[in-house]
Design a protein around this motif. Structure first.
Motif, short mmCIF file in Angstrom:
data_model
loop_
_atom_site.label_atom_id
_atom_site.label_comp_id
_atom_site.label_asym_id
_atom_site.label_seq_id
_atom_site.Cartn_x
_atom_site.Cartn_y
_atom_site.Cartn_z
N ALA A 67 0.83 -1.22 0.00
CA ALA A 67 0.00 0.00 0.00
C ALA A 67 0.86 1.27 0.00
O ALA A 67 0.57 2.23 -0.71
CB ALA A 67 -0.92 -0.01 1.21
N GLU A 68 1.93 1.24 0.78
CA GLU A 68 2.81 2.41 0.88
C GLU A 68 3.38 2.78 -0.50
O GLU A 68 3.50 3.95 -0.86
CB GLU A 68 3.95 2.06 1.85
N TYR A 72 2.70 6.01 -3.08
CA TYR A 72 3.83 6.76 -3.64
C TYR A 72 3.69 6.90 -5.16
O TYR A 72 3.80 8.00 -5.71
CB TYR A 72 5.13 6.04 -3.28
N ILE A 73 3.38 5.77 -5.79
CA ILE A 73 3.29 5.76 -7.26
C ILE A 73 2.14 6.61 -7.76
O ILE A 73 2.25 7.27 -8.79
CB ILE A 73 3.15 4.30 -7.71
N ASP A 74 1.05 6.60 -7.02
CA ASP A 74 -0.10 7.39 -7.42
C ASP A 74 0.22 8.87 -7.57
O ASP A 74 -0.46 9.60 -8.28
CB ASP A 74 -1.25 7.21 -6.41
N VAL A 164 10.90 -2.68 -5.36
CA VAL A 164 10.23 -3.12 -4.13
C VAL A 164 10.73 -4.51 -3.80
O VAL A 164 10.73 -5.40 -4.67
CB VAL A 164 8.70 -3.14 -4.32
N TRP A 165 11.19 -4.70 -2.61
CA TRP A 165 11.63 -6.03 -2.16
C TRP A 165 10.73 -6.43 -1.00
O TRP A 165 10.73 -5.78 0.03
CB TRP A 165 13.11 -6.01 -1.76
N THR A 166 9.94 -7.48 -1.22
CA THR A 166 8.92 -7.80 -0.22
C THR A 166 9.43 -8.73 0.87
O THR A 166 8.66 -9.12 1.74
CB THR A 166 7.69 -8.44 -0.88
N GLY A 167 10.69 -9.09 0.80
CA GLY A 167 11.26 -9.87 1.89
C GLY A 167 11.10 -11.37 1.71
O GLY A 167 10.98 -12.10 2.69
N GLY A 168 11.08 -11.82 0.46
CA GLY A 168 11.01 -13.25 0.19
C GLY A 168 12.35 -13.92 0.45
O GLY A 168 13.27 -13.32 1.02
N GLU A 169 12.45 -15.16 -0.01
CA GLU A 169 13.66 -15.95 0.25
C GLU A 169 14.82 -15.57 -0.66
O GLU A 169 15.97 -15.87 -0.37
CB GLU A 169 13.34 -17.44 0.03
N SER A 170 14.48 -14.92 -1.77
CA SER A 170 15.51 -14.69 -2.78
C SER A 170 16.35 -13.46 -2.49
O SER A 170 15.89 -12.50 -1.88
CB SER A 170 14.84 -14.52 -4.15
N PHE A 193 12.11 0.41 -1.86
CA PHE A 193 11.25 0.08 -0.73
C PHE A 193 11.55 -1.37 -0.35
O PHE A 193 11.30 -2.28 -1.15
CB PHE A 193 9.77 0.15 -1.12
N ALA A 194 12.13 -1.59 0.80
CA ALA A 194 12.47 -2.96 1.17
C ALA A 194 11.80 -3.32 2.48
O ALA A 194 11.77 -2.52 3.42
CB ALA A 194 13.98 -3.10 1.30
#
Lengths: 425, 261
Positions: A67-68, A72-74, A164-170, A193-194
């Motif tokens: 959402a954040e 921002y993009i909007d 954007v890095w959503t905090g996955g395993e990679s 955005f991490a």
């Protein structure tokens, strides 16, 4: 051996997921081999010995836009590209940029869409064999743009890449390439955005900028990397004859980061400016080097670094000027200043001058680490301003000019918000 | 709120263990202008700084009361919000903070939460005051005191004073380093503010300033206390005859208590 095979299949997987031509796969495989062969690197102020070189597993699952980030993009009115965990989500080009004939696509599409430009420039500014992490990036890069501004293009609005890095395993391996042709004048921006993640992986981000003769490229970056992974960031511009590349770097990371922002002033009369603001907080360990390599004759550069530190942050700001033999008449200035807000933080301001040429026009440097000046606090308080606000005002005052030079209002607001969040605690 | 009432009683102040002020008394009411004169090193600036609560100065005995409130129990910012103002001899430079922003923050802190001056009104007021002090409009957006000349700094102190409308204003050597034109402007700024709602304490070692701001009371400081008080005539007498006659009369050989910066 099996480990190597798994990794190579990882390389294949990335290439396939992104639909790249096979020529690129060969490049990635070669870089992977280099990555494996290169020894553990030595970084002066960051102990890498206990850190992992695990890359995690690349996921083709397209993540949700937080959402954040959407908010921002909007607000963005300029051209932008959005990547979530390395996968392209959106890419918009303004009418103005279209009319100017700008090429703007993902880095993965570039070998087909702009073959010659790609071949001439990719991997020439940040090469795949300069160290272990740039090799790793070249092997596994996912996410990033290719931007080409034709001769004489003048566009004031920035082209912004949002990672954007959503905090996955990679691990995260972004890579962008910007080429400004002769006389072009453009702005490029990168915003990160991490999410906080527990993943023990290594990340390596790369940005290459090629500024051809008489062009001007203004680059803004807003990074916020968190603890968990190790973050390597390599951003470099090759600055041609009479070209000018100006960086504004805003870093509010609280993770473990080794970052480089560098201009290679190769053309005669090339100019470079790097302004850096950093707010270290939490248990951040940030080793950030702003570097100017003077190669061409009569090249000029300026580095201005301002850091403020809270909590147990450990921030190393290195300003580095190199004047190679033959770069006659070069001029450079460095200012590196850090303020400790909390006594628990640790700051290193390291000025470096490496000069191999006798004929230097000027070479100045100033570096300091200190606390907030108590006479300033007293002065503000003597007018009725409470101490905590006085301290915030003084620190803002000191970061203000650099934050103001960021590429757009949304970006400035984002950085202000990130800094304010930590200052007002 | 009634007329300001500011009382200093038996004030003792030390710096790094050395006693500088040795029992100083002063009573200033709204509408009055008090001048403190005295040779260098007699404790004049120590008085100004310790009244404002500079952390370097330690009050070891005495009382300071503004409108019935114990000033010594307040932090520096609380003192300012209570209506105390100190125009400093060497105001700090704060890069990156604009003059206007600084003054607005200060004014709003003084007015209190919920009672902030609307931005437009603030700027109108600021422009008016700047004009009255013959200050260029660009002043507002310049960084606080950064790169200001000595005269500009002093005028900026007076500008802040006229914006903040304190109850008690202390002017510490506001005349030092000013040419005659700047001096007149500064004096004019003070005279414009003069009313029953404000009391002044003017610290100076030249009588010159007092030609333009006529004091009601003149005090002479030596050895960390007030040794003689009178009216404006006392200042003229000192200007004409110097301090030696007074020292002789009082039996003082060395009038100093400190080495002033």
């Amino acid at each position: 051996m099996s480990e190597v095979n798994t990794a190579v299949s990882h390389v294949h997987r990335v290439a396939q997921a992104l639909g790249e031509p096979s020529s690129l796969l060969a490049l990635r495989e070669a870089a992977w081999r280099t990555f494996q062969e290169l020894p553990q690197p030595y970084v002066e102020k960051t102990d890498l010995r206990k850190l992992t070189w695990e890359t995690g597993t690349f996921s083709e699952q397209v993540g949700k836009v937080p959402a954040e980030v959407q908010t921002y993009i909007d607000r963005l009115q300029h051209s932008y590209a959005l990547f979530v965990d390395g996968l392209p989500i959106d890419l918009r080009l303004t009418e103005e940029a279209k009319a100017a004939g700008v090429t703007y696509c993902t880095i993965h599409e570039a070998p087909e869409k702009a073959e010659l430009l790609w071949k001439a420039n990719f991997g020439t500014v940040v090469t795949g064999n300069e160290n272990k992490w740039t090799a790793l990036n070249q092997a596994l890069f996912a996410g990033g743009v290719f931007l080409y501004a034709p001769k004489g293009t003048h566009i004031d609005a920035p082209f912004e890449t949002i990672y954007v890095w959503t905090g996955g395993e990679s691990g995260a391996y972004s890579r962008s390439l910007v080429v400004a042709a002769e006389l072009a004048d453009i702005q490029y921006a990168e915003t990160v955005f991490a999410a906080t993640t527990g993943a023990k992986v290594v990340n390596s981000h790369v940005l290459e900028i090629v500024a051809l003769a008489d062009s001007r490229v203004r680059v803004s970056t807003a990074d916020a990397f968190h603890r968990g992974p190790t973050h390597f960031v390599t951003r470099r511009a090759r600055v041609g004859k009479d070209a000018h590349v100006l960086w504004t770097v805003a870093d509010t990371s609280d993770g473990l980061c080794v970052e480089l922002v560098e201009n290679e002033l190769t053309g005669a009369g090339a100019k470079g400016l790097a302004r850096v603001v950093g707010l270290g907080h939490g248990r951040a360990h940030v080793e950030l080097t702003a570097s100017m390599r003077h190669v061409g004759r009569h090249t000029e550069s300026e580095i201005v670094m301002h850091g403020a530190l809270r909590d147990k942050a450990n921030t190393i700001f290195r300003s580095r000027t190199e004047i190679v033999k033959g770069a006659v008449g070069a001029g450079s200035e460095q200012h590196d200043r850090m303020i400790m807000i909390d006594g628990t933080a640790r700051a290193d301001a390291i000025p470096m001058l490496l000069i191999d040429e006798n004929d230097v026009q000027r070479c100045g440097h100033a570096a300091s680490v200190g606390k907030i000046d108590p006479t300033q606090v007293y002065y503000l308080m003597s007018r009725g301003i409470p101490k905590s606000i006085a301290v915030q005002m003084i620190i803002w005052g000191y970061l203000h000019d650099t934050v103001e030079s960021l590429a757009s209002d949304p970006m400035r607001d984002l950085v202000v918000e990130r800094i304010e969040r930590e200052l007002s605690r | 709120m009634g007329k300001p009432d500011f009382r200093v009683q038996n004030l003792h102040v030390s710096v790094e263990g050395k006693e500088i002020l040795k029992g100083l008394n002063l009573h200033i009411r709204g509408g009055e202008i008090h001048a403190i004169m005295g040779p260098n090193g007699t404790g004049k600036s120590t008085l100004a700084s310790s009244l404002m609560g500079h952390p370097h100065y330690e009050v070891t005995a005495g009382e300071v009361v503004l409108d019935g409130e114990d000033v010594l129990a307040m932090s520096t910012d609380e003192r300012a919000r209570a209506g105390l103002f100190l125009a400093m001899q060497y105001p700090a430079e704060v890069p990156g903070v604009s003059n206007a922003n600084f003054i607005r923050q200060a004014l709003n802190a003084r007015r209190g939460e919920g009672n902030e001056l609307p931005v437009l009104q603030f700027h109108r007021k600021l422009q008016e005051k700047m004009k009255a002090l013959n200050i260029d409009a660009s002043f507002a957006e310049r960084y606080l005191n950064e790169g200001f000349s000595g005269g500009e700094k002093k005028r900026n102190e007076i500008l802040q004073m006229s914006m903040l409308e304190p109850r008690i204003a202390i002017l510490d050597e506001i005349d030092s380093g000013l040419d005659i034109d700047a001096l007149k402007i500064v004096a004019n700024g003070v005279n414009q503010l003069r009313s029953d709602n404000i009391g002044f304490l003017i610290i100076t070692h030249y009588q010159r300033l007092l030609n333009y701001i006529v004091p009601d009371h003149v005090h002479v400081m030596m050895q960390g206390r007030i040794v003689r008080s009178g009216d404006a005539k006392l200042a003229e007498e000192l200007e004409a005859k110097g301090y030696d006659w007074l020292k002789k009369e009082l039996g003082i050989e060395d009038e100093t208590v400190e080495v002033e910066a």
